[in-house]
Design a protein around this motif. Structure first.
Motif, PDB file in Angstrom:
ATOM      1  N   ARG A  51       3.770  10.004  -2.936  1.00  0.00           N
ATOM      2  CA  ARG A  51       2.327  10.062  -2.651  1.00  0.00           C
ATOM      3  C   ARG A  51       1.563  10.487  -3.912  1.00  0.00           C
ATOM      4  O   ARG A  51       0.541   9.896  -4.270  1.00  0.00           O
ATOM      5  CB  ARG A  51       2.024  11.018  -1.502  1.00  0.00           C
ATOM      6  CG  ARG A  51       2.390  10.447  -0.155  1.00  0.00           C
ATOM      7  CD  ARG A  51       1.867  11.300   0.998  1.00  0.00           C
ATOM      8  NE  ARG A  51       2.381  10.823   2.254  1.00  0.00           N
ATOM      9  CZ  ARG A  51       1.934   9.744   2.907  1.00  0.00           C
ATOM     10  NH1 ARG A  51       0.954   9.041   2.392  1.00  0.00           N
ATOM     11  NH2 ARG A  51       2.474   9.383   4.050  1.00  0.00           N
ATOM     12  N   GLU A  73       9.000   1.407   0.059  1.00  0.00           N
ATOM     13  CA  GLU A  73      10.018   1.856   1.011  1.00  0.00           C
ATOM     14  C   GLU A  73      11.158   2.451   0.210  1.00  0.00           C
ATOM     15  O   GLU A  73      11.699   1.808  -0.680  1.00  0.00           O
ATOM     16  CB  GLU A  73      10.505   0.685   1.849  1.00  0.00           C
ATOM     17  CG  GLU A  73      11.462   1.104   2.949  1.00  0.00           C
ATOM     18  CD  GLU A  73      11.822  -0.045   3.844  1.00  0.00           C
ATOM     19  OE1 GLU A  73      11.058  -0.337   4.779  1.00  0.00           O
ATOM     20  OE2 GLU A  73      12.869  -0.663   3.587  1.00  0.00           O
ATOM     21  N   THR A 128       3.187  -1.548  -0.897  1.00  0.00           N
ATOM     22  CA  THR A 128       4.045  -0.962   0.122  1.00  0.00           C
ATOM     23  C   THR A 128       5.318  -0.503  -0.557  1.00  0.00           C
ATOM     24  O   THR A 128       5.988  -1.285  -1.244  1.00  0.00           O
ATOM     25  CB  THR A 128       4.375  -1.976   1.227  1.00  0.00           C
ATOM     26  OG1 THR A 128       3.147  -2.441   1.808  1.00  0.00           O
ATOM     27  CG2 THR A 128       5.252  -1.353   2.313  1.00  0.00           C
ATOM     28  N   GLU A 157       8.845  11.799  -0.365  1.00  0.00           N
ATOM     29  CA  GLU A 157       7.559  11.300   0.136  1.00  0.00           C
ATOM     30  C   GLU A 157       6.407  12.007  -0.572  1.00  0.00           C
ATOM     31  O   GLU A 157       5.436  11.368  -1.001  1.00  0.00           O
ATOM     32  CB  GLU A 157       7.441  11.480   1.649  1.00  0.00           C
ATOM     33  CG  GLU A 157       6.122  10.947   2.173  1.00  0.00           C
ATOM     34  CD  GLU A 157       6.015  10.938   3.686  1.00  0.00           C
ATOM     35  OE1 GLU A 157       4.936  10.565   4.172  1.00  0.00           O
ATOM     36  OE2 GLU A 157       6.993  11.285   4.377  1.00  0.00           O
ATOM     37  N   ILE A 216       9.374  -1.937  -3.758  1.00  0.00           N
ATOM     38  CA  ILE A 216       7.928  -1.944  -3.884  1.00  0.00           C
ATOM     39  C   ILE A 216       7.461  -3.386  -3.765  1.00  0.00           C
ATOM     40  O   ILE A 216       7.937  -4.260  -4.490  1.00  0.00           O
ATOM     41  CB  ILE A 216       7.478  -1.340  -5.232  1.00  0.00           C
ATOM     42  CG1 ILE A 216       7.945   0.123  -5.335  1.00  0.00           C
ATOM     43  CG2 ILE A 216       5.960  -1.451  -5.388  1.00  0.00           C
ATOM     44  CD1 ILE A 216       7.707   0.764  -6.678  1.00  0.00           C
ATOM     45  N   GLU A 217       6.543  -3.611  -2.820  1.00  0.00           N
ATOM     46  CA  GLU A 217       5.956  -4.936  -2.629  1.00  0.00           C
ATOM     47  C   GLU A 217       4.467  -4.851  -2.926  1.00  0.00           C
ATOM     48  O   GLU A 217       3.800  -3.904  -2.506  1.00  0.00           O
ATOM     49  CB  GLU A 217       6.177  -5.431  -1.197  1.00  0.00           C
ATOM     50  CG  GLU A 217       7.631  -5.689  -0.882  1.00  0.00           C
ATOM     51  CD  GLU A 217       7.841  -6.276   0.508  1.00  0.00           C
ATOM     52  OE1 GLU A 217       6.884  -6.868   1.070  1.00  0.00           O
ATOM     53  OE2 GLU A 217       8.952  -6.134   1.034  1.00  0.00           O
ATOM     54  N   ARG A 251      -3.781   1.157  -1.270  1.00  0.00           N
ATOM     55  CA  ARG A 251      -4.548   0.056  -1.850  1.00  0.00           C
ATOM     56  C   ARG A 251      -4.903   0.419  -3.275  1.00  0.00           C
ATOM     57  O   ARG A 251      -5.299   1.555  -3.560  1.00  0.00           O
ATOM     58  CB  ARG A 251      -5.822  -0.206  -1.053  1.00  0.00           C
ATOM     59  CG  ARG A 251      -6.527  -1.461  -1.546  1.00  0.00           C
ATOM     60  CD  ARG A 251      -7.633  -1.910  -0.614  1.00  0.00           C
ATOM     61  NE  ARG A 251      -8.082  -3.244  -0.942  1.00  0.00           N
ATOM     62  CZ  ARG A 251      -8.820  -3.558  -2.001  1.00  0.00           C
ATOM     63  NH1 ARG A 251      -9.179  -2.629  -2.866  1.00  0.00           N
ATOM     64  NH2 ARG A 251      -9.206  -4.817  -2.206  1.00  0.00           N
ATOM     65  N   ARG A 273       8.288   5.272   4.125  1.00  0.00           N
ATOM     66  CA  ARG A 273       7.485   4.078   3.856  1.00  0.00           C
ATOM     67  C   ARG A 273       6.041   4.525   3.631  1.00  0.00           C
ATOM     68  O   ARG A 273       5.480   5.257   4.448  1.00  0.00           O
ATOM     69  CB  ARG A 273       7.570   3.118   5.035  1.00  0.00           C
ATOM     70  CG  ARG A 273       6.835   1.812   4.828  1.00  0.00           C
ATOM     71  CD  ARG A 273       7.041   0.935   6.066  1.00  0.00           C
ATOM     72  NE  ARG A 273       6.100  -0.148   6.085  1.00  0.00           N
ATOM     73  CZ  ARG A 273       6.392  -1.403   5.732  1.00  0.00           C
ATOM     74  NH1 ARG A 273       7.608  -1.716   5.346  1.00  0.00           N
ATOM     75  NH2 ARG A 273       5.480  -2.330   5.784  1.00  0.00           N
ATOM     76  N   LEU A 274       5.479   4.094   2.521  1.00  0.00           N
ATOM     77  CA  LEU A 274       4.102   4.425   2.171  1.00  0.00           C
ATOM     78  C   LEU A 274       3.342   3.152   1.847  1.00  0.00           C
ATOM     79  O   LEU A 274       3.931   2.183   1.358  1.00  0.00           O
ATOM     80  CB  LEU A 274       4.065   5.326   0.935  1.00  0.00           C
ATOM     81  CG  LEU A 274       4.842   6.633   0.984  1.00  0.00           C
ATOM     82  CD1 LEU A 274       4.825   7.298  -0.376  1.00  0.00           C
ATOM     83  CD2 LEU A 274       4.234   7.546   2.022  1.00  0.00           C
ATOM     84  N   GLN A 275       2.049   3.183   2.085  1.00  0.00           N
ATOM     85  CA  GLN A 275       1.205   2.046   1.750  1.00  0.00           C
ATOM     86  C   GLN A 275      -0.070   2.580   1.121  1.00  0.00           C
ATOM     87  O   GLN A 275      -0.600   3.605   1.551  1.00  0.00           O
ATOM     88  CB  GLN A 275       0.882   1.246   3.010  1.00  0.00           C
ATOM     89  CG  GLN A 275       0.691  -0.211   2.756  1.00  0.00           C
ATOM     90  CD  GLN A 275       0.638  -0.989   4.066  1.00  0.00           C
ATOM     91  OE1 GLN A 275      -0.124  -0.663   4.959  1.00  0.00           O
ATOM     92  NE2 GLN A 275       1.445  -2.020   4.154  1.00  0.00           N
ATOM     93  N   ASP A 317      -4.951  -8.330  -1.843  1.00  0.00           N
ATOM     94  CA  ASP A 317      -5.841  -7.791  -0.824  1.00  0.00           C
ATOM     95  C   ASP A 317      -7.262  -7.907  -1.370  1.00  0.00           C
ATOM     96  O   ASP A 317      -7.757  -6.989  -2.022  1.00  0.00           O
ATOM     97  CB  ASP A 317      -5.461  -6.333  -0.551  1.00  0.00           C
ATOM     98  CG  ASP A 317      -6.296  -5.709   0.547  1.00  0.00           C
ATOM     99  OD1 ASP A 317      -7.160  -6.388   1.125  1.00  0.00           O
ATOM    100  OD2 ASP A 317      -6.081  -4.510   0.823  1.00  0.00           O
ATOM    101  N   THR A 351      -2.444  -4.397  -1.986  1.00  0.00           N
ATOM    102  CA  THR A 351      -1.827  -3.431  -1.090  1.00  0.00           C
ATOM    103  C   THR A 351      -0.397  -3.245  -1.566  1.00  0.00           C
ATOM    104  O   THR A 351       0.375  -4.205  -1.636  1.00  0.00           O
ATOM    105  CB  THR A 351      -1.843  -3.906   0.374  1.00  0.00           C
ATOM    106  OG1 THR A 351      -3.211  -4.009   0.790  1.00  0.00           O
ATOM    107  CG2 THR A 351      -1.104  -2.937   1.278  1.00  0.00           C
TER     108      THR A 351
END
Length: 152
Positions: free
Chosen positions: A124, A106, A104, A120, A92-93, A12, A8-10, A97, A102
């Motif tokens: 990234r 998964e 996210t 990952e 992807i959500e 902005r 899981r990555l987040q 923001d 933002t």
């Protein structure tokens, strides 16, 4: 529950979800941040296929598309037995923001810790490229993979 490993990555992005979303669903825009070419049919059951280079192809199918907030597709590598096409799921959500988004991501169903770590690292890298192009910048060249260590 999906078996396997999940990452899981987040991040902005300095652009609204309306601006970011087409970079996940329009082939020409997708290829600006990941791969060299994309074949995308963003509807449930539609094709998801991205050429990372001439020989490396990620493929699967779209599962859910809710503009401009959610994109879900299956993922895997053509010709690979560890993570074959459509064997994992990427969700992807995009959440508003302020004047940005933002994101996210998964990625679930990865079969090993090694596969999760490799994916990952890739997400990234490509997430930063997506953030650059969606905010009006250029992603720059994709870094070359590290050279293999010399054998003793």
């Amino acid at each position: 529950m999906i078996a396997g490993h999940t990452l899981r990555l987040q991040l902005r992005i300095e652009a609204t979800p309306d601006v970011v979303f087409p970079f996940l669903t329009v082939p020409e825009l997708y290829a600006r941040w990941q791969g060299v070419r994309a074949e995308l049919d963003p509807r449930p059951g539609g094709v998801f296929r991205v050429w990372m280079d001439a020989d490396t192809v990620a493929s699967g199918a779209f599962v859910d598309v809710q503009p401009p907030r959610v994109v879900v597709f299956t993922w895997g590598w053509e010709g690979d037995t560890e993570v074959p096409p459509g064997s994992t799921t990427v969700r992807i959500e995009l959440a508003p923001d302020g004047d940005g988004t933002t994101l996210t991501l998964e990625h679930s169903g990865l079969p090993t810790e090694r596969a999760a770590a490799t994916h990952e690292e890739g997400w990234r890298l490509f997430g930063s490229r997506l953030a650059a192009v969606a905010s009006g910048g250029e992603p720059g060249p994709i870094p070359a993979p590290p050279a293999p260590e010399d054998a003793p």
